[in-house]
Each structure stands twice: as structure tokens, then as C-alpha cells.
Write an enzyme that holds these catalytic residues in place. Structure first.
Site, short mmCIF file in Angstrom:
data_model
loop_
_atom_site.label_atom_id
_atom_site.label_comp_id
_atom_site.label_asym_id
_atom_site.label_seq_id
_atom_site.Cartn_x
_atom_site.Cartn_y
_atom_site.Cartn_z
N ASN A 249 7.69 -16.06 -10.17
CA ASN A 249 8.15 -15.81 -11.53
C ASN A 249 9.59 -15.31 -11.50
OD1 ASN A 249 7.69 -15.23 -14.51
ND2 ASN A 249 8.28 -13.20 -13.78
N GLU A 250 10.46 -15.98 -12.24
CA GLU A 250 11.86 -15.55 -12.36
C GLU A 250 12.51 -15.36 -10.99
OE1 GLU A 250 11.86 -12.19 -15.03
OE2 GLU A 250 11.16 -13.39 -16.72
N ASN A 251 12.30 -16.34 -10.12
CA ASN A 251 12.88 -16.26 -8.78
C ASN A 251 14.36 -16.59 -8.75
OD1 ASN A 251 9.80 -17.58 -8.31
ND2 ASN A 251 10.27 -15.66 -7.26
#
Length: 819
Positions: A424-426
Site C-alpha cells: 500500500n502506497e509503496n
């Protein structure tokens, strides 16, 4: 209706059945806890409740589950604690199996954990969200031979556990994440007895063709390293959802460590699992005979899933629009330490809102949650906590792979799971001096390959990392139309553009914050400041309440009214997007976060459609009006005690209902019936412009669906006086109930007119006997909170004549109320 309630009860009972074998006991009571480190485990090894007045540190009695941060996660004046804490108890161990094993099974503990029997370290684990177990058989046997076992501990076994949520850059999730990295034994701990021959894992794969006619069940088992070589009789049975046997096998297996292939069954025309009919079969495996036999049961569901390339989601050969939300493991007063009844209440509330899909953000969650998703009929995206910060080194990467492997192997049997989430949101840097997109891509590819190796039957997905969107099976970009960027009427166009850029599109995370109890007569005013066509993604700094370009998240009023309009628009549009696989609102419930200290309830992400204590906000009923079949009607404004405007002005009344028509009454007068039309915004055409009288007003709706009728009613005061700047505070007791006193603060101008749009900061305090019910992370359970429509309430325990409560606001005289 009665039959539906019985079905719901039956489904809930199904989820309570143990998913793994043999005798186990939840270790809930008789624990002591200290929130600090010790000089060594020896300091913990004293009989519980010894009562030595010179013994330091001082331990407190607690029950499990328990979280370090039950209070300080939302305390407005402190950073939440991140460090070590110790638990201790004493066990009475009575393993009934000759030559059997004794294990401690952890359903999750944060974030690094060490386990001791007396002073012997018996196990460690890194990662706060997966299950793990420690074999304590030998350590207990060794301790039982000591003098201390009989004399000091009176035949009991001292157990000490050190948990630690200290900040660590080489561990996931990142402390840059928009949620607390909690510490403690915040999920259940079980004492488990197993016979000498037992399974460490049982995998049951239920498959069916797209037509739903030909089903197969493949069963595999893993025997632990502790098993002795030899052989044992075993049996496998498959029971249909009514408990009727449909297939069985008996044979002999070789008892040696490792994976075993058990029988594969063909199932003709199985009863299919779906959100409307979550049919669950039972797989029963027995190894051995008599009192030493090992038995394990698993629930499985036959269903066929397909994310069509450049198209919708298909379940059992038919399109299913995924109508979803998200869940964080967080609750008022306990933080992550939610009990099973709390979890059940939350999941049932989701189902009653009409949810058929949930993303578990941003980490693996309790098997209790997954069991409920299976039995209630909620499809699942479950993910590992590789969230924000960038990419760490070998230790970091090994943890991520280990958690992915654990998540898939531990939750493999759940019919509800359709997606394994890899991150997530890397694309969010910050933890490391290097941010290398190619290295992140390479590691994402490793995770994607590992997921498919472990489970080829499910899809992989990530959210918001555009430079990795081609790696996974399903991608969700960042689309926050009408909140962080853009206006909500851009939602469909923006989604269509993103859909065209990926192989499979699913929109998770959309919505906006709302301060519960705050309402507005002109909720969309902030949209006039925003230029359309500038994108609807979330960018660095957009979550801040200060600086940057105009955006609703900064310039809007954070009212429930605005959120309802935003949700209403999204849901009406989703009905006209045949290519859409689905979307998931972020999140179901308000949750705590260390990165939002300036929100109206400090340290709270307030995007939920229910508050942190399960109190529904108005948006909950907007979802119901689109997503649920059971007739319902809800007039907007149940928590809006005073509306305002000019005398004779026409004011809008909105009714959220799934019924085909509704009739509105104001102060006993009918204002006519309207037909529901989902594309007639707002409220699907069920909105009326009507006059109110100064003072009290009564509004009622009668909605009809065929022969069924439902109704709703509210009352409120209508204020026509104009107000100026707040100059005065008042504080009064407004209720006494269940041993709690409720007090309400209000803001008035110099002429004594209530300031109905005032959003001043208020801070409550207490002197004398009693206690404020604060640090709950709710609009009515926080000692520091922004006013909602010029008012705020808080509850307290009071002793008449001995308790004083006060409220203050910057620039205004404080007020004290003696109770």
C-alpha cells in the site's frame, strides 16, 4: 423476517467453531502488565499478586486481549507509547495426551515478542499481525523438575511475555503509516494441547467451474518436525452446508514431517458460496483413533471468481459489483484489543450496511474476522503491512516475505478471500536515504511470484504505486475526487481514465472526513474554490490542514452533510459504470493515527461512516439506501438539534431510502410523495424544499416498497436569529443515564445567540471525585475537541456534591459546573 434472523444467528455460530484442532483454552484472566522494560526476565518471575510493597516496578492486573495504547493513542497531549512492555501469568498445565505437545498459540501480538517459561526463553516472533505458536512442552517438563515448581509456584508454570512496538526502520509497517503501530497482546493467546500425532497445517482448496456444475476439493496436510516416524489411520469427510456427508475417505498415512497429499474429491453441482448465500462446507480430518486421535475441521466454500481483463468482477459466472469498505483493528477505549463480540458487532454492522466486499487495511487480521466474512458473505482483499516508507534491507524484506507466506498459508481455506494484497502506497518515501523505484519493482515482483506460487487461484493487488501497477493482477490508483483533490462530480471521468490504463481496475479508498455531530446548511461551499480538471489523486501534503492549493480536505467544513453528498454522488455513479469491478469506501470506522494531531478529534482519521465506538454517522444510511434490500428510510439530521435560516426560507429535507416512493410530512402537513430515482441527485430524488417555523419542528417520512411501509421521524429547533463572533461559553448537565452524567458546552455571541457554525476548540477538565470518559477518539469522548455547530458534549462519572467539571476555549472565559 424471523427466518432471516435465524439464518444470521446460524451463520454467526458457524464462525465461532474452532478452525484448528484439539483442546485449547483462551488465556484471558489472571494477567499482570507493566508498560516499560525490565532488567531481565527474572524481574517478572515472581508469583502473580505477591504483594511485596518493595517490589518495583508496580504491575497492574489486566485481561486479554490488551493493548499498550488503549488510551494514549488518542491522548491530545502526548505521543503514543512505543517501547517494550511485559505480561506475566501462571499456567495450570494438564495435557491429557500421553506423549502429546503443549503449545502457546498467539493470534497476533505487537510487534516483536519474546516468550519465557520461568527464565527460559522458548520463542520469539517479529510481526504484529500473523499467527504463530511456541512449543513449550520441553520447557514445562524441565521446570517441573525444579524445586521452585513445587515450593515457590505451588505446581503452576510461570509464563512471561515481552512485547515491543519500538520504532524500527527495518520492520514493516513503516511508522510513517497513517495508523498506529500498536503494542501488546492485542489478540487472543491460547493454551493448546495436541496428541503426539497432529497436523500443523490443513489446506482445503474448493474449486468449481464457471457454470457451477463440477466441483473439486483438494486437501493437503503438513505434519510438524516433532512427529515420530511410523503410520496412523486417518479419515477425511466432507459435509455439505446442512451437515450432510457428501464424500469421505479412510486410509493410512505415513507419519513423517512435511507435506502430505490427502484425497481429492469430486463434488457434483455443489451449493455455491456468494454474498447472498454464503454456503459453507465442512472438511473434517481425523488422524489416529480413540482418545489420542487428532481432529481438525475447516470451513470451505465453492465459488468461481474472475476479474475480467478491462472489465468487471464475476462471481460464479455472473457480474458482481463489489460494494466495499475497509477495516482497521481499532476501537474506542481498547485500541487494537477488540474482543470477539466487538469484532462480531462490527462485521454485522457492515453487512447490514450492504457491504459485500472488504479490504483489510493494512495488515493481516484475526481469523475471527475471516470466519465472519466467510459466514456473512463478504469477499475480502487481505494484505501484508508493506506500507509507506520505501524499501528496507534483507531483514526488512525477509519479514515481508515471511508475513506474505504466513498470511496465505494461514488464511488459505477462507472462501471469502479473493485478493492477496502485496502493498500500500509503496511510492511514499521517507524511511531510508535511498528511494530506488527499480529495487521496489524488483521486490514487488518477488512478492507477486511468491503469492502465485503459494496460491495460484487468487489474484494479487496493490494500491497507489503507479510504477508497479503492471506487476500485479489488479491495481487500485489513488482517486479522492472531492476530498484531497478535485470535485466529486469528476469521479466517473477520473475512474474511467485510470481503468483504461491497467489490465484490471478496482477502486479502493475513496471518501472524506466528517466530524460527527457537525452539520451544514451549505455543505458544498468549498467546491467553489477548487478548479476542476486538476486531477483527483492524493499528493504529498494533501492530508495537511494547512498550506497548499485549495482542497475540500483543508477548506471544507468537515460536516456530515458534505460527506453524505460526496457518498451519494459516488454511489449513484457506480450504478452507471458497467465496466467497474467495484469500489471500497475508506474506512468503515474512524480510527486513530499518529500523523493527524490537528484534526477536530486529535489523532483521529475521521473518514469512517461510524464513529470509533460504533455510533453510526449519517453516511451509514446513505450506503444502506443504495446497497440493502430490506426496506429502510432515514431522514437526514438525527444528530442535528438546531437548523438555521431566514423566516419563510425554503430548506432542503433529504430522505435516504431504498423504497420506490416516499411521502414527507412537516409539522403534520404533507408535502407530497416522490418516486425514487438513483440518478436524481441528491438522495435519489427523495428531497423536498419546505419551510420551517421558528422554534420546534417535526418532520416525518412514510416510505413504501410494494405492500411494505417504513417510516422515520425527527424533531429539531429552527433558529432565525443571526449571530456574531462567539464571546461566551456555557456548560450544563443534560442527562443522567446508566451511572453516567452528560454535560454540554455551547458557544454564544455577545447578544446571547447560539453560534451554530462555531468550530472553536473546546477543552473539558474535571476536579474532585469522578472521571471524564475521554481518550475515546469520538466527538463525545474527547476532552479536547472542536465544537460541532457551536456545541460539544462529554460524559463522566460524577459524585453529587463532590465533582466539578470545567470547559475552556482560547480567548473565552472558562466555565465551571458543580455537579
Amino acid at each position: 423476517m424471523r427466518s432471516k434472523k435465524l439464518i444470521l444467528v446460524f451463520l454467526l455460530l458457524l464462525c465461532l467453531q474452532p478452525a484448528f484442532g484439539q483442546r485449547r483454552q483462551r488465556l484471558i484472566t489472571n494477567w499482570e502488565f507493566v508498560r516499560q522494560d525490565l532488567g531481565g526476565v527474572w524481574e517478572a518471575v515472581r508469583p502473580v499478586g505477591a504483594g511485596n510493597p518493595e517490589s518495583v516496578p508496580l504491575w497492574e492486573r489486566v485481561t486479554l486481549p490488551h493493548c499498550f495504547n488503549a488510551q494514549d493513542a488518542v491522548d491530545p497531549d502526548v505521543n503514543y507509547y512505543q517501547g517494550p512492555g511485559w505480561y506475566r501469568t501462571q499456567l495450570t498445565v494438564q495435557n491429557p495426551y500421553a506423549g502429546g505437545r503443549t503449545l502457546l498459540h498467539f493470534e497476533g501480538a505487537g510487534q516483536k515478542t519474546d516468550v519465557y517459561i520461568h527464565t527460559t526463553k522458548v520463542g520469539s516472533h517479529v510481526g504484529g499481525y500473523d499467527e504463530w505458536a511456541v512449543d513449550v512442552t520441553q520447557a514445562i517438563a524441565d521446570f517441573q523438575k525444579t524445586e521452585a515448581y513445587q515450593k515457590q509456584f505451588k505446581g503452576q508454570i510461570p509464563l512471561s511475555i515481552r512485547c515491543d512496538n519500538t520504532r524500527d526502520l527495518e520492520m514493516i509497517p513503516s511508522d510513517l503509516s497513517d495508523f498506529n503501530i500498536y503494542g501488546g497482546l492485542y489478540r487472543y493467546v491460547n493454551l493448546q494441547y495436541q496428541p503426539a500425532v497432529a497436523l500443523s497445517q490443513l489446506s482445503a482448496k474448493a474449486e468449481v467451474d464457471r457454470a457451477g456444475k463440477a466441483g473439486t476439493l483438494t486437501v493437503k496436510a503438513v505434519l510438524p518436525e516433532t512427529v515420530g516416524s511410523g503410520s496412523a489411520p486417518y479419515s477425511v469427510r466432507l459435509l455439505d452446508p446442512r451437515g450432510k456427508p457428501v464424500a469421505q475417505f479412510k486410509g493410512t498415512l505415513a507419519t513423517k514431517p512435511g507435506e502430505l497429499d490427502l484425497p481429492k474429491f469430486a463434488v457434483k453441482s455443489p451449493r455455491l458460496w456468494s454474498p447472498d448465500a454464503p454456503q459453507l462446507y465442512t472438511v473434517q480430518v481425523t488422524v489416529g483413533t480413540g482418545p489420542e486421535a487428532y481432529q481438525q475441521s475447516e470451513k470451505v466454500g465453492f465459488r468461481h471468481i474472475e476479474f475480467v481483463e478491462h472489465g468487471p468482477f464475476m462471481l460464479n459466472g455472473k457480474r458482481l459489483l463489489l460494494r466495499g469498505t475497509h477495516r482497521h483493528e481499532d476501537h474506542a477505549g481498547v485500541a487494537a484489543a477488540m474482543t470477539e463480540p466487538m469484532i462480531r458487532q462490527e462485521m454485522v454492522m457492515m453487512k447490514r450496511m450492504g457491504v459485500n466486499f472488504i479490504r483489510l487495511g493494512h495488515y493481516q487480521q484475526s481469523r475471527i474476522v475471516l470466519n465472519l466474512c466467510d459466514s456473512l458473505g463478504i469477499t475480502v482483499w487481505e494484505e501484508i503491512p508493506w506500507c509507506r516508507g520505501g524499501l528496507g534491507g534483507p531483514v526488512y524484506q525477509q519479514q515481508a516475505k515471511r508475513m506474505l507466506r504466513n498470511m496465505i498459508t494461514q488464511h488459505y481455506n477462507h472462501a471469502s478471500i479473493i485478493i492477496w494484497g502485496l502493498g500500500n502506497e509503496n511510492d511514499w518515501p521517507g524511511d531510508f536515504p535511498e528511494f530506488d523505484k527499480q529495487k521496489i519493482r524488483a521486490f514487488m515482483t518477488e512478492l507477486n511470484d511468491l503469492s502465485h506460487q503459494l496460491d495460484a487461484s487468487r489474484y494479487t493487488a496493490i494500491r497507489r504505486c503507479d510504477f508497479c501497477k503492471d506487476i500485479v493482477d489488479v491495481y487500485s490508483p489513488s482517486i479522492w475526487a472531492g476530498w484531497y483533490r478535485g470535485i466529486y462530480t469528476e469521479y466517473k471521468e477520473t475512474s474511467r481514465k485510470e481503468f483504461e490504463g491497467v489490465k484490471r481496475f478496482l477502486h479502493v479508498e475513496w471518501g472524506g472526513d466528517s466530524h460527527a455531530g457537525r452539520h451544514s446548511e451549505n455543505p458544498d461551499n468549498a467546491l467553489a474554490k477548487i478548479t476542476a480538471g486538476q486531477g483527483a489523486d492524493e499528493r504529498s501534503g494533501d492530508a495537511s490542514l494547512f498550506g497548499g492549493s485549495a482542497r475540500v480536505s483543508k477548506d471544507g467544513d468537515w460536516s456530515e452533510t458534505y460527506l453524505c453528498n460526496l457518498v451519494d454522488w459516488h454511489l449513484k455513479e457506480q450504478e452507471t459504470m458497467p465496466w467497474l469491478s467495484g469500489a471500497a469506501y475508506w474506512p468503515f470506522k474512524d480510527f486513530s493515527t499518529p500523523v493527524r494531531p490537528d484534526n477536530p478529534v486529535p489523532y483521529m482519521n475521521q473518514k469512517g461512516v461510524v464513529e470509533r465506538d460504533f455510533t453510526p454517522k449519517e453516511a451509514y444510511y446513505v450506503f444502506q439506501s443504495y446497497w440493502t434490500p430490506q426496506p429502510m428510510a432515514h431522514i437526514y439530521g438525527h444528530g442535528w438539534p438546531v437548523r438555521w435560516g431566514d423566516e419563510g426560507e425554503l430548506k432542503m429535507v433529504k430522505v435516504y431510502s431504498n423504497c420506490e416512493q416516499a411521502e414527507l410530512f412537516v409539522n403534520g402537513k404533507s408535502y407530497g410523495s416522490k418516486q425514487r430515482n438513483s440518478q436524481d441527485f441528491p438522495a435519489a430524488g427523495l428531497h423536498w424544499n419546505v419551510p420551517f417555523v421558528a422554534g420546534q419542528n417535526q418532520v416525518k417520512v412514510v416510505a413504501r416498497q410494494g405492500k411494505q411501509t417504513v417510516q422515520d421521524e425527527i424533531s429539531f429547533r429552527y433558529q432565525t436569529q443571526k449571530w456574531g463572533k462567539p464571546t461566551k461559553l456555557t456548560l450544563e448537565k443534560v442527562a443522567d443515564s446508566n451511572g453516567l452524567t452528560t454535560v454540554e458546552a455551547k458557544l454564544y455571541d455577545a447578544q446571547g445567540v447560539q453560534c451554530l457554525d462555531a468550530a472553536n476548540w473546546l477543552e473539558f477538565s474535571l476536579a474532585g471525585a469522578g472521571q471524564l470518559l475521554d481518550n475515546l477518539g469520538t466527538s463525545s469522548g474527547s476532552r479536547k475537541v472542536q465544537a460541532y455547530n457551536g456545541r460539544a458534549i462529554i460524559r463522566l462519572q460524577a459524585t453529587p456534591g463532590q465533582t466539578s467539571v470545567a470547559v475552556q476555549s482560547p480567548g473565552l472565559p472558562a466555565v465551571v459546573l458543580n455537579l
